[in-house]
Design a protein around this motif. Sequence first.
Motif, PDB file in Angstrom:
ATOM      1  N   UNK A 112       0.824  -1.206   0.000  1.00 43.70           N
ATOM      2  CA  UNK A 112       0.000   0.000   0.000  1.00 43.70           C
ATOM      3  C   UNK A 112       0.859   1.257   0.000  1.00 43.70           C
ATOM      4  N   UNK A 113       1.906   1.258   0.815  1.00 42.09           N
ATOM      5  CA  UNK A 113       2.789   2.427   0.878  1.00 42.09           C
ATOM      6  C   UNK A 113       3.506   2.639  -0.458  1.00 42.09           C
ATOM      7  N   UNK A 114       3.943   1.552  -1.069  1.00 40.72           N
ATOM      8  CA  UNK A 114       4.617   1.657  -2.367  1.00 40.72           C
ATOM      9  C   UNK A 114       3.657   2.233  -3.396  1.00 40.72           C
ATOM     10  N   UNK A 115       2.415   1.769  -3.376  1.00 42.91           N
ATOM     11  CA  UNK A 115       1.401   2.271  -4.306  1.00 42.91           C
ATOM     12  C   UNK A 115       1.170   3.760  -4.095  1.00 42.91           C
ATOM     13  N   UNK A 116       1.123   4.204  -2.828  1.00 43.63           N
ATOM     14  CA  UNK A 116       0.931   5.630  -2.540  1.00 43.63           C
ATOM     15  C   UNK A 116       2.081   6.457  -3.097  1.00 43.63           C
ATOM     16  N   UNK A 117       3.302   5.986  -2.885  1.00 41.40           N
ATOM     17  CA  UNK A 117       4.477   6.722  -3.361  1.00 41.40           C
ATOM     18  C   UNK A 117       4.474   6.801  -4.885  1.00 41.40           C
ATOM     19  N   UNK A 118       4.189   5.668  -5.542  1.00 46.64           N
ATOM     20  CA  UNK A 118       4.164   5.670  -7.001  1.00 46.64           C
ATOM     21  C   UNK A 118       3.066   6.581  -7.542  1.00 46.64           C
TER      22      UNK A 118
END
Length: 112
Positions: free
Chosen positions: A53-59
């Motif tokens: 989820x955090x990776x998706x937010x950053x991307x």
Amino acid sequence: MKLVNNLMKAPQVAVTMQEFGKEMTKGGVIEEMMNDAVDDALDSEDIEEETEEEIEKVLTAIAGETAAQLPEAIRRKEKLKQPAATSEEAEENVDDEEELEEIRARLARVRS
């Protein structure tokens, strides 16, 4: 045989071996408990989901910033593509074309 038994002190060796076995068992149990605890801490599915989820937010944030900057970058690129024709450059182009025509004429004379 008695002499060898006296030298070896078999009962003391047996007691020592039993204590050693107990310690090894304790060590094995403790090691298993530690491995299980580490595996549980590192292999948590919740952590994997949170990480994704955090990776998706950053991307998504990066993509949003890039999309916002894209029109400005395109405008800058178009400005760079537009040639700034000056009178000097135009004169040089005419001179280059005249020289090219002269060279072509010479080549035609050499061929004939």
